[in-house]
Design a protein around this motif. Structure first.
Motif, PDB file in Angstrom:
ATOM      1  N   ASP A  39      37.748  47.606  48.402  1.00 32.27           N
ATOM      2  CA  ASP A  39      36.536  47.445  47.591  1.00 32.27           C
ATOM      3  C   ASP A  39      36.876  47.296  46.117  1.00 32.27           C
ATOM      4  O   ASP A  39      37.778  47.966  45.599  1.00 32.27           O
ATOM      5  CB  ASP A  39      35.626  48.657  47.762  1.00 32.27           C
ATOM      6  CG  ASP A  39      35.140  48.805  49.194  1.00 32.27           C
ATOM      7  OD1 ASP A  39      34.858  47.766  49.821  1.00 32.27           O
ATOM      8  OD2 ASP A  39      35.064  49.955  49.668  1.00 32.27           O
ATOM      9  N   PRO A  40      36.152  46.442  45.422  1.00 29.58           N
ATOM     10  CA  PRO A  40      36.357  46.301  43.967  1.00 29.58           C
ATOM     11  C   PRO A  40      35.882  47.551  43.246  1.00 29.58           C
ATOM     12  O   PRO A  40      35.116  48.352  43.800  1.00 29.58           O
ATOM     13  CB  PRO A  40      35.503  45.089  43.610  1.00 29.58           C
ATOM     14  CG  PRO A  40      34.446  45.046  44.659  1.00 29.58           C
ATOM     15  CD  PRO A  40      35.089  45.557  45.921  1.00 29.58           C
ATOM     16  N   PRO A  41      36.324  47.750  42.025  1.00 33.61           N
ATOM     17  CA  PRO A  41      35.846  48.901  41.239  1.00 33.61           C
ATOM     18  C   PRO A  41      34.324  48.876  41.108  1.00 33.61           C
ATOM     19  O   PRO A  41      33.697  47.807  41.065  1.00 33.61           O
ATOM     20  CB  PRO A  41      36.532  48.717  39.880  1.00 33.61           C
ATOM     21  CG  PRO A  41      37.719  47.858  40.175  1.00 33.61           C
ATOM     22  CD  PRO A  41      37.320  46.949  41.284  1.00 33.61           C
ATOM     23  N   ALA A  42      33.745  50.051  41.022  1.00 34.95           N
ATOM     24  CA  ALA A  42      32.284  50.153  40.946  1.00 34.95           C
ATOM     25  C   ALA A  42      31.716  49.472  39.702  1.00 34.95           C
ATOM     26  O   ALA A  42      30.541  49.076  39.675  1.00 34.95           O
ATOM     27  CB  ALA A  42      31.877  51.623  40.978  1.00 34.95           C
ATOM     28  N   ILE A  50      33.371  40.021  40.884  1.00 31.89           N
ATOM     29  CA  ILE A  50      33.887  40.506  42.170  1.00 31.89           C
ATOM     30  C   ILE A  50      34.766  39.449  42.828  1.00 31.89           C
ATOM     31  O   ILE A  50      35.819  39.764  43.390  1.00 31.89           O
ATOM     32  CB  ILE A  50      32.723  40.904  43.092  1.00 31.89           C
ATOM     33  CG1 ILE A  50      32.026  42.151  42.537  1.00 31.89           C
ATOM     34  CG2 ILE A  50      33.205  41.154  44.514  1.00 31.89           C
ATOM     35  CD1 ILE A  50      30.755  42.531  43.275  1.00 31.89           C
ATOM     36  N   ASP A  51      34.368  38.195  42.746  1.00 28.54           N
ATOM     37  CA  ASP A  51      35.179  37.106  43.326  1.00 28.54           C
ATOM     38  C   ASP A  51      36.539  37.019  42.636  1.00 28.54           C
ATOM     39  O   ASP A  51      37.566  36.818  43.297  1.00 28.54           O
ATOM     40  CB  ASP A  51      34.436  35.775  43.201  1.00 28.54           C
ATOM     41  CG  ASP A  51      33.294  35.652  44.195  1.00 28.54           C
ATOM     42  OD1 ASP A  51      33.266  36.452  45.160  1.00 28.54           O
ATOM     43  OD2 ASP A  51      32.432  34.767  43.997  1.00 28.54           O
ATOM     44  N   ARG A  52      36.549  37.131  41.305  1.00 26.12           N
ATOM     45  CA  ARG A  52      37.817  37.089  40.580  1.00 26.12           C
ATOM     46  C   ARG A  52      38.708  38.261  40.998  1.00 26.12           C
ATOM     47  O   ARG A  52      39.911  38.096  41.192  1.00 26.12           O
ATOM     48  CB  ARG A  52      37.568  37.108  39.066  1.00 26.12           C
ATOM     49  CG  ARG A  52      37.068  35.806  38.491  1.00 26.12           C
ATOM     50  CD  ARG A  52      37.306  35.743  36.985  1.00 26.12           C
ATOM     51  NE  ARG A  52      36.703  36.880  36.302  1.00 26.12           N
ATOM     52  CZ  ARG A  52      35.457  36.881  35.806  1.00 26.12           C
ATOM     53  NH1 ARG A  52      34.687  35.816  35.931  1.00 26.12           N
ATOM     54  NH2 ARG A  52      34.978  37.960  35.195  1.00 26.12           N
ATOM     55  N   ALA A  56      42.411  38.091  42.940  1.00 24.88           N
ATOM     56  CA  ALA A  56      43.597  38.761  42.405  1.00 24.88           C
ATOM     57  C   ALA A  56      44.109  39.822  43.374  1.00 24.88           C
ATOM     58  O   ALA A  56      45.319  39.975  43.568  1.00 24.88           O
ATOM     59  CB  ALA A  56      43.270  39.387  41.050  1.00 24.88           C
ATOM     60  N   ASP A  57      43.185  40.545  44.004  1.00 24.87           N
ATOM     61  CA  ASP A  57      43.594  41.594  44.936  1.00 24.87           C
ATOM     62  C   ASP A  57      44.240  40.997  46.181  1.00 24.87           C
ATOM     63  O   ASP A  57      45.197  41.565  46.726  1.00 24.87           O
ATOM     64  CB  ASP A  57      42.393  42.445  45.326  1.00 24.87           C
ATOM     65  CG  ASP A  57      42.786  43.639  46.162  1.00 24.87           C
ATOM     66  OD1 ASP A  57      43.541  44.498  45.650  1.00 24.87           O
ATOM     67  OD2 ASP A  57      42.373  43.722  47.337  1.00 24.87           O
ATOM     68  N   ALA A  58      43.737  39.877  46.652  1.00 23.68           N
ATOM     69  CA  ALA A  58      44.326  39.216  47.819  1.00 23.68           C
ATOM     70  C   ALA A  58      45.755  38.781  47.527  1.00 23.68           C
ATOM     71  O   ALA A  58      46.648  38.923  48.376  1.00 23.68           O
ATOM     72  CB  ALA A  58      43.469  38.017  48.233  1.00 23.68           C
ATOM     73  N   ALA A  59      45.983  38.258  46.323  1.00 23.87           N
ATOM     74  CA  ALA A  59      47.335  37.851  45.939  1.00 23.87           C
ATOM     75  C   ALA A  59      48.256  39.068  45.841  1.00 23.87           C
ATOM     76  O   ALA A  59      49.414  39.030  46.292  1.00 23.87           O
ATOM     77  CB  ALA A  59      47.305  37.097  44.616  1.00 23.87           C
ATOM     78  N   LYS A  60      47.745  40.140  45.255  1.00 22.02           N
ATOM     79  CA  LYS A  60      48.521  41.376  45.147  1.00 22.02           C
ATOM     80  C   LYS A  60      48.850  41.928  46.531  1.00 22.02           C
ATOM     81  O   LYS A  60      49.984  42.342  46.806  1.00 22.02           O
ATOM     82  CB  LYS A  60      47.746  42.405  44.337  1.00 22.02           C
ATOM     83  CG  LYS A  60      48.423  43.759  44.228  1.00 22.02           C
ATOM     84  CD  LYS A  60      47.541  44.761  43.487  1.00 22.02           C
ATOM     85  CE  LYS A  60      48.180  46.142  43.465  1.00 22.02           C
ATOM     86  NZ  LYS A  60      47.305  47.137  42.790  1.00 22.02           N
ATOM     87  N   TRP A  61      47.866  41.935  47.420  1.00 19.24           N
ATOM     88  CA  TRP A  61      48.065  42.440  48.789  1.00 19.24           C
ATOM     89  C   TRP A  61      49.116  41.613  49.513  1.00 19.24           C
ATOM     90  O   TRP A  61      49.967  42.164  50.227  1.00 19.24           O
ATOM     91  CB  TRP A  61      46.742  42.404  49.546  1.00 19.24           C
ATOM     92  CG  TRP A  61      46.872  42.857  50.977  1.00 19.24           C
ATOM     93  CD1 TRP A  61      46.799  44.135  51.443  1.00 19.24           C
ATOM     94  CD2 TRP A  61      47.092  42.024  52.123  1.00 19.24           C
ATOM     95  NE1 TRP A  61      46.974  44.160  52.808  1.00 19.24           N
ATOM     96  CE2 TRP A  61      47.159  42.872  53.251  1.00 19.24           C
ATOM     97  CE3 TRP A  61      47.254  40.652  52.305  1.00 19.24           C
ATOM     98  CZ2 TRP A  61      47.368  42.384  54.549  1.00 19.24           C
ATOM     99  CZ3 TRP A  61      47.472  40.164  53.587  1.00 19.24           C
ATOM    100  CH2 TRP A  61      47.522  41.016  54.685  1.00 19.24           C
TER     101      TRP A  61
END
Length: 232
Positions: A39-42, A50-52, A56-61
């Motif tokens: 989940d993105p930060p609140a 959220i999309d950005r 970024a999180d998908a690339a990090k993962w």
């Protein structure tokens, strides 16, 4: 399977100086990004933000997944094994068993005596991948278990463990740092183990072999330096 000559002067037959490089298995990387569990930060309210974050999180993962799989013998494989005789490369998964078999033959010739840098992980990875692929392990269990004993150098001389008295590894206490401390030539800068997967994807086999060979050569030089003092 390809083989390259390491080309350094440490050629003692009584011990095999060894290093491996690993990469993830393709099936392990096929696992999709677990969006539902991340989940993105609140504080991120807009869909655009959220999309950005999600991109970024998908690339990090994905980067973290490559590293995690490369370090896990269930999810990764051995790309190359460097020893005192050279570097054996498994460019494809089908070649992994061949390089394992060749490495075991060399280890059998040395009666299981092996020299590494922080190599309990390398040796366990070799052992478990051999079990997974049905590669014959020609050494007795007494030798294999001795590889992983703390404060023992009978069959496995872990140069880092000897120098640090088997203390838990910490950042900044790597092979390059200790080689410099001992006045030995440093490894070529600019390449780390984290770069190996990308190099394999680009089929930079010679560069990978050179990197692995440098680790073997530097480990051999460290071993030669500490052997007279520690009697290992």
């Amino acid at each position: 399977m390809t083989q390259t000559d390491v080309g350094y002067p440490f050629l003692e037959r009584e011990a095999v100086v060894l290093d491996i490089e690993t990469v993830p298995l393709e099936a392990a990387l096929a696992v999709p990004y677990p969006a539902a569990d991340r989940d993105p930060p609140a504080s991120y309210k807009s869909e655009e933000a959220i999309d950005r974050w999600r991109q970024a999180d998908a690339a990090k993962w994905a980067t973290e997944r490559v590293k995690a799989c490369s370090l896990n013998p269930r999810l990764g494989r051995i790309l190359c094994i460097g020893t005192t005789r050279g570097v054996l490369m498994a460019q494809t998964p089908a070649e992994e068993a061949n390089i394992l078999d060749a490495a075991w033959r060399e280890l059998k010739h040395s009666h299981g005596k092996v020299v590494t840098w922080n190599g309990s992980w390398d040796l366990r990875f070799i052992l478990l991948r051999s079990l997974a692929l049905g590669v014959t392990v020609p050494l007795p269990p007494s030798v294999l278990t001795a590889w992983f004993k703390r404060y023992s150098t009978t069959f496995h001389v872990d140069c880092k463990a000897v120098l640090t008295n088997w203390e838990t590894p910490v950042k900044g206490e790597g092979l390059s740092e200790w080689a410099a401390f001992l006045g030995l030539p440093p490894k070529t800068a600019g390449v780390t183990g984290a770069d190996v997967y990308g190099m394999a994807e680009r089929q930079e086999w010679t560069a990978i072999a050179d990197y692995c060979a440098q680790d073997v050569a530097t480990t051999a030089a460290v071993y030669a330096a500490i052997r007279p003092v520690f009697g290992v």
